[in-house]
Design a protein around this motif. Structure first.
Motif, PDB file in Angstrom:
ATOM      1  N   UNK A  66       0.821  -1.215   0.000  1.00 37.51           N
ATOM      2  CA  UNK A  66       0.000   0.000   0.000  1.00 37.51           C
ATOM      3  C   UNK A  66       0.853   1.263   0.000  1.00 37.51           C
ATOM      4  N   UNK A  67       1.982   1.247  -0.708  1.00 34.69           N
ATOM      5  CA  UNK A  67       2.814   2.444  -0.766  1.00 34.69           C
ATOM      6  C   UNK A  67       2.111   3.524  -1.569  1.00 34.69           C
ATOM      7  N   UNK A  68       2.561   4.768  -1.413  1.00 37.35           N
ATOM      8  CA  UNK A  68       1.875   5.919  -2.004  1.00 37.35           C
ATOM      9  C   UNK A  68       1.858   5.898  -3.521  1.00 37.35           C
ATOM     10  N   UNK A  69       2.778   5.174  -4.145  1.00 39.92           N
ATOM     11  CA  UNK A  69       2.779   5.100  -5.605  1.00 39.92           C
ATOM     12  C   UNK A  69       1.607   4.267  -6.118  1.00 39.92           C
TER      13      UNK A  69
ATOM     14  N   UNK B 214       8.925  -4.835   6.687  1.00 36.87           N
ATOM     15  CA  UNK B 214       8.753  -3.690   7.583  1.00 36.87           C
ATOM     16  C   UNK B 214       8.119  -2.511   6.859  1.00 36.87           C
ATOM     17  N   UNK B 215       8.526  -2.270   5.615  1.00 40.58           N
ATOM     18  CA  UNK B 215       7.989  -1.134   4.875  1.00 40.58           C
ATOM     19  C   UNK B 215       6.495  -1.286   4.608  1.00 40.58           C
ATOM     20  N   UNK B 216       6.029  -2.521   4.460  1.00 40.74           N
ATOM     21  CA  UNK B 216       4.600  -2.763   4.251  1.00 40.74           C
ATOM     22  C   UNK B 216       3.809  -2.347   5.471  1.00 40.74           C
ATOM     23  N   UNK B 217       4.326  -2.664   6.662  1.00 41.57           N
ATOM     24  CA  UNK B 217       3.656  -2.251   7.890  1.00 41.57           C
ATOM     25  C   UNK B 217       3.687  -0.728   8.044  1.00 41.57           C
ATOM     26  N   UNK B 218       4.799  -0.135   7.673  1.00 45.03           N
ATOM     27  CA  UNK B 218       4.942   1.314   7.803  1.00 45.03           C
ATOM     28  C   UNK B 218       3.930   2.029   6.913  1.00 45.03           C
ATOM     29  N   UNK B 219       3.801   1.581   5.666  1.00 48.32           N
ATOM     30  CA  UNK B 219       2.873   2.246   4.751  1.00 48.32           C
ATOM     31  C   UNK B 219       1.416   1.989   5.132  1.00 48.32           C
ATOM     32  N   UNK B 220       1.137   0.830   5.694  1.00 46.29           N
ATOM     33  CA  UNK B 220      -0.246   0.507   6.072  1.00 46.29           C
ATOM     34  C   UNK B 220      -0.645   1.195   7.374  1.00 46.29           C
ATOM     35  N   UNK B 221       0.192   1.071   8.414  1.00 46.93           N
ATOM     36  CA  UNK B 221      -0.160   1.570   9.744  1.00 46.93           C
ATOM     37  C   UNK B 221       0.517   2.890  10.112  1.00 46.93           C
ATOM     38  N   UNK B 222       1.568   3.240   9.379  1.00 48.40           N
ATOM     39  CA  UNK B 222       2.317   4.442   9.718  1.00 48.40           C
ATOM     40  C   UNK B 222       3.521   4.158  10.585  1.00 48.40           C
TER      41      UNK B 222
END
Length: 431
Positions: free
Chosen positions: A341-344, A365-373
């Motif tokens: 779910x990244x901004x692109x 980790x980046x997937x969690x960051x983009x989904x949950x912040x």
């Protein structure tokens, strides 16, 4: 200590009476002492039973005492106490602790008294390692800021539900309100905008199957729109339950979005008239039926949209933005399913307005960051298919473990037998 002395004194009394007649004059004194200790122990027992909530039964008392003892020991070992002087001796004063269990002991709440000295340290405390079979899922400060609260669940209880027939699933689902959906045995959420993220094989599709089967068998009619740009299994499902509102071609998907927004505009006018009699109400209060737009492989759709002209891109963004910004009160909801779910792939504004966020499988980790912040609060578990974490306001502000149902039956047969309550109106024509 009195509890330990009691049997010793009883034995001593019997010995003296039986073998030392010369001390028989002391018998009344010993009897009074033992009676005093018995009364003292009874008082202690009553206090112990009441503090462990005997009114809820012996099983509750035992579970409460065991967990309370584990929490007290862990806090003392970690130094979570205030030093006090008692008769010139240093003593450790532990914070007040309150524990509540659910009826089946599957989950509960621990409240630990908040003090200035604890403020930063209790924010970061890890209780799970000290609670035996119980695991802390979320932690937060109480509304009055007097307690730190820790929601926990029993790890021995299988959260994942197994259904061997459609009837079993429907029987379980029908115990919920028509605008509520269950994820697993411990988690139910109201119908809302939803983001489901997970790599191939993580269980996204079966998660959708579980949710769709619930929707089409509710007592109220769910109007489902399904967009599947890859023409995969969800399109097959859509052709079964909502053929007039299932689309695969990009242009058809855009047209479906237009029709969904047109229906939302009509609902807006309908509710506006009703709000005169009941301000700040939603579609639920007026007994109106929900509309749900399920968007599978959203990233694939976006990649094609980016190649379109600016007018088309702007129109699509506007249509989707209107749904997520206006839909909740009107009863129009967007379900977005994708691998990342990244901004692109998913504009930040849209992602931030999807309150129910679910990440299945062991994601990067980046997937969690983009989904949950963020990613720091993700439980470090090995998730099986259909398992993951989710967040939803008022239920789980921090990622909470979830496990979608295991459906041990033929999905297509279930759809045919369900006689789904979904209304599938003919597509609207452009004027």
């Amino acid at each position: 200590m009195p509890t330990v002395l009691l049997p010793v004194l009883v034995v001593g009394l019997l010995y003296f009476i039986d073998n030392n007649k010369v001390f028989s004059f002391m018998t009344p004194i010993l009897i009074y002492i033992i009676a005093f200790i018995i009364i003292l122990n009874l008082i202690q027992l009553v206090y112990w039973l009441r503090s462990n909530h005997i009114e809820k039964g012996i099983k509750y008392v035992i579970n409460h005492y065991r967990l309370l003892r584990l929490v007290l020991i862990s806090l003392q070992d970690a130094g979570y106490y205030v030093r006090r002087q008692f008769c010139g001796i240093d003593v450790a004063k532990l914070p007040k602790i309150y524990i509540e269990f659910s009826d089946n002991y599957a989950y509960g709440l621990i409240k630990i008294e908040n003090k200035v000295r604890y403020e930063q340290r209790l924010d970061n405390i890890e209780l799970s390692s000290s609670l035996g079979r119980y695991i802390v899922e979320t932690s937060y400060l109480s509304a009055d800021e007097n307690y730190y609260c820790f929601d926990f669940f029993n790890s021995n209880i299988n959260r994942q539900l197994r259904f061997d027939s459609t009837e079993e699933l429907l029987q379980y689902s029908n115990n919920l309100d028509d605008n509520m959906l269950f994820i697993d045995s411990l988690s139910q959420v109201p119908l809302h905008h939803t983001l489901i993220v997970g790599q191939t094989g993580s269980g996204k599709t079966y998660a959708l199957y579980s949710l769709i089967l619930q929707m089409i068998n509710k007592k109220i009619n769910y109007h489902l729109y399904i967009a599947d740009p890859k023409g995969s299994s969800l399109a097959v499902i859509g052709d079964k339950i909502s053929p007039n509102n299932t689309s695969e071609n990009i242009d058809d998907i855009i047209q479906s979005l237009r029709e969904f927004n047109d229906a939302m505009d009509r609902r807006k006018n309908e509710i506006k008239e009703k709000l005169i009699t009941k301000i700040d109400s939603s579609y639920v209060d007026f007994g109106l039926e929900p509309y749900v737009f399920i968007f599978d492989e959203y990233a694939s759709f976006q990649s094609v949209i980016q190649s379109k002209d600016k007018k088309t891109r702007d129109e699509v963004n506007k249509l989707i933005s209107q749904i997520v910004l206006q839909g909740r009160q009107l009863g129009f909801f967007l379900f977005v399913v994708m691998q990342k779910s990244d901004s692109s792939s998913l504009p930040t504004m849209i992602r931030d307005n999807l309150p129910l966020k679910i990440v299945l499988g062991n994601a990067e980790e980046q997937t969690y960051v983009t989904a949950f912040g963020y990613s720091k609060d993700i439980p470090n578990y090995k998730f099986n298919i259909g398992e993951g974490v989710f967040t939803f306001p008022q239920i789980a502000n921090n990622p909470k473990i979830c496990a979608f149902s295991y459906l041990n039956f033929n999905i297509l047969d279930a759809l045919e037998k369900s006689g789904g309550n979904v209304i599938t109106p003919a597509p609207l024509k452009n004027n």
